[in-house]
Scaffold this motif. Sequence first.
Motif, PDB file in Angstrom:
ATOM      1  N   VAL A 319      42.437 -64.322  11.039  1.00 61.47           N
ATOM      2  CA  VAL A 319      43.697 -63.734  11.495  1.00 61.47           C
ATOM      3  C   VAL A 319      43.425 -62.543  12.408  1.00 61.47           C
ATOM      4  CG1 VAL A 319      45.779 -62.530  10.752  1.00 61.47           C
ATOM      5  CG2 VAL A 319      44.975 -64.533   9.490  1.00 61.47           C
ATOM      6  N   LYS A 323      44.537 -62.243  16.334  1.00 62.36           N
ATOM      7  CA  LYS A 323      45.414 -61.172  16.815  1.00 62.36           C
ATOM      8  C   LYS A 323      44.726 -60.359  17.914  1.00 62.36           C
ATOM      9  CE  LYS A 323      48.750 -60.301  13.169  1.00 62.36           C
ATOM     10  NZ  LYS A 323      49.405 -59.256  12.363  1.00 62.36           N
ATOM     11  N   ARG A 329      52.379 -62.660  16.141  1.00 61.29           N
ATOM     12  CA  ARG A 329      52.618 -63.051  14.746  1.00 61.29           C
ATOM     13  C   ARG A 329      53.342 -64.386  14.628  1.00 61.29           C
ATOM     14  NH1 ARG A 329      55.888 -59.806   9.916  1.00 61.29           N
ATOM     15  NH2 ARG A 329      54.959 -61.026   8.214  1.00 61.29           N
ATOM     16  N   SER A 330      54.281 -64.663  15.551  1.00 62.78           N
ATOM     17  CA  SER A 330      55.038 -65.916  15.492  1.00 62.78           C
ATOM     18  C   SER A 330      54.122 -67.123  15.631  1.00 62.78           C
ATOM     19  CB  SER A 330      56.108 -65.934  16.585  1.00 62.78           C
ATOM     20  OG  SER A 330      55.522 -65.848  17.872  1.00 62.78           O
ATOM     21  N   SER A 403      50.014 -63.662   8.120  1.00 63.13           N
ATOM     22  CA  SER A 403      50.235 -63.220   9.495  1.00 63.13           C
ATOM     23  C   SER A 403      50.487 -61.719   9.597  1.00 63.13           C
ATOM     24  CB  SER A 403      51.420 -63.975  10.108  1.00 63.13           C
ATOM     25  OG  SER A 403      52.618 -63.664   9.407  1.00 63.13           O
ATOM     26  N   SER A 404      50.636 -61.063   8.462  1.00 63.18           N
ATOM     27  CA  SER A 404      50.943 -59.619   8.485  1.00 63.18           C
ATOM     28  C   SER A 404      49.692 -58.743   8.440  1.00 63.18           C
ATOM     29  CB  SER A 404      51.846 -59.271   7.296  1.00 63.18           C
ATOM     30  OG  SER A 404      51.148 -59.454   6.074  1.00 63.18           O
TER      31      SER A 404
END
Length: 793
Positions: A319, A323, A329-330, A403-404
């Motif tokens: 992740v 990023k 995030r979508s 995703s956070s």
Amino acid sequence: MIKNYFKIAWRNLVKNKMHSFINIIGLSVGMAVAILIGLWVYDELSFNKNFDNYSNIAQVMQHQTFNGDVETQTSLPYLIGNELKGAYGNNFKYVTMCSWTDGHILTFGEKKITKSGNYFEPQVTDMLSLKMLKGTHAALQDNHAIILSASTAKALFGDADPINKQIKIDNKFNVTVTGIYEDLPYNSDFNNLTFIATWNLYIDNNLWQEKTTNPWRNNSFQCYVQIADNANMNQVSAKIKDSKLHRVKAADAAFKPVVFLHPMSRWHLYSGFKNGINTGGRIEFVWLFGIIGFFVLLLACINFMNLSTARSEKRAKEVGIRKAIGSVRSQLIAQFFSESLLVALFAFFLSLLLVQIAIPEFNEVANKKIGILWANPVFWVIGIFFSLFTGIIAGSYPALYLSSFNPVKVLKGTFRVGKLASVPRKVLVVLQFTVSVILIIGTIVVFRQIQFAKNRPVGYSRDGLIAINIVTEDVHKNFDAISNELKSSGAVTQLAESTSPATYVNEFDNGFEWRGKDPSLQGDFGVVWVSNDFGKTIGWQIKEGRDFSKDFKDSSAVIMNEAAVKFTGLKHPVGETLMEDGKPRKIVGVIKDMVMQSPYEPVSRTVFIMDPTTQPVVNIRINPAMSAHVALGKIESVFKKYNPAQPFDYKFIDEQYAHKFSDEERIGKLANFFAILAIFISCIGLFGMASFMAEQRIKEIGVRKVLGASVIGLWTLLSKDFVKLVIISLLIAIPTAYYFMHGWLQNYNFHTELSWWIFALTAAGAITVTLLTVSYQSIKAALANPVKSLKTE
């Protein structure tokens, strides 16, 4: 982009085979349960909807009040049909009287078959919108006409054309086949209506007008109606409420008969009445199993959420890198949703295979004839939508959670999940086992209630007792000869005739009077007309007085059960006179209560009256010294000799009595089936969680082993967290299960108690299953070589 999402999702599934296997199996089992329950619910909700006039058809019923209690009956006087046609005709399109659907003998030449059918008025063909394969809807205009279902015509005539062929019903009535209709579906209240003869033929050969001076009192028939196209069901029901009250005599008016319409749309799911109020019925099972299906599927989704979030640290760097190189995030949410959707689709197609395998056994337990609707496009649309919905629900938390992650912390190596990150997983595990434990306790209580009722003393002996329904007069005419031959053959010890078998009372009468009766006291008595040796045959227990005997003139004698004596208030009933519609009958004995109706309800007050005329049931006690197979062969040969017109068909009374528990046993088996699956899904989740936890703590375990930790100590360390969660679920599940099952038991007058050991046994079982599930991974990790786990440090 979307193609890339699914390509990566596929690679992740292949890379983590164990994780993927557990997820797909868990989801597929949950989906299979949901599909099975969905098919069952669909079948229940579609009951009777094959009839074109479904929304306008109703059964005429009545409420009657006895000593303040309202009883609801489907049986009515045969004159009610004419009353509705004459006084309220504008409100109805069709009014049809009928007898009861029962077994009858159909004879064509030398061929005899037993089929269930009924006598209806001619309008029934239009009212039930029968699909006529041969003949027309006017096929029942002649009194001696009969129409057959396609399967009955096939059984009786083979491939020959049955139209205009003459057959005989019960060796009494000659009728002509004037029509063939398509078999009615299994999920219909008329599914066993395999032939229809005319109502006029029935009443012309049963002259009640000559046998009774009060025909409005004889509640022995059924009435169905179709209301007028522009009529309102509730309004018509309100109009006819006094249609019987206006006609009965003053003594019967005291029972306050209220006639009403029960719509076809409520027959199956809302058949229960209590004190004159429609309280429900099978709709409770629809809600129950619908909720169970939802929770079982929820358990499977919980497994997915737990295992996906538990592996978050493994994918944290992935992740972070995504990023760092520009993924928003979508996009990450879409990636994780694509993985969950792929799993859901795999699980859906696997669930269809599981359902196809399970359906035969499921139908046997549920008494259904359901199947997967392969050719129905709506089923596939719902199935795919259902899978997508499940995938979204199951993958929602992992997608939003993963995703956070903060990419800077992840790539610096400072990212830590923290203690609170495991809280949602623990809550979900607790929820899983709470549901499973409630289902297990419920299953145990249902089976205990069934066993409690089965062990209730019935007041007679069921062993070796059979009942034969007789539809001809040949047996009664030759009864003495049949009795002598059977006894001399050694196959039978006793036999007797009666109007009802030992497991049912089919006649009730409120026309009894006795000395000292309170004029305001009202109530039906069950009435069984019997021949001399009925008591000896079934083995009832005399409490006072004597049994019927040929040594006395017992043509007007009566024997009462304890419930009847208690109701009358007679202190010394033997020798008293019981007036039956003005006819005096001497009470010669009192027997202990026999459970002839529901084993869950109080015994009905019942009187047994000596009657030498023809009775429709022959009760036979098989000689215990002879095998049942040999004895039945001898009984069959004697009956065929004296009653050649009727196929030999018998029922064991113990089997008939056991049938009274079929609904409760079916509920118990289905609940047991779903409970096992719930535990299985929960254990799969625990196994996956234990596997991950052991992998996550492999280095900690290595260090502990180097420092001298034992295998038992490490097993305890890895298992205790899961046991704590199960104990929490038990603390929630046990009082919840107690509350619901205590309320369920209150529906029965005779019920078992909620013993403490049920909850203790379930708790011990849940903890044992948990330990067995996690022990494999715990012991495997504890036995691992610490050198391998620490060599990279």
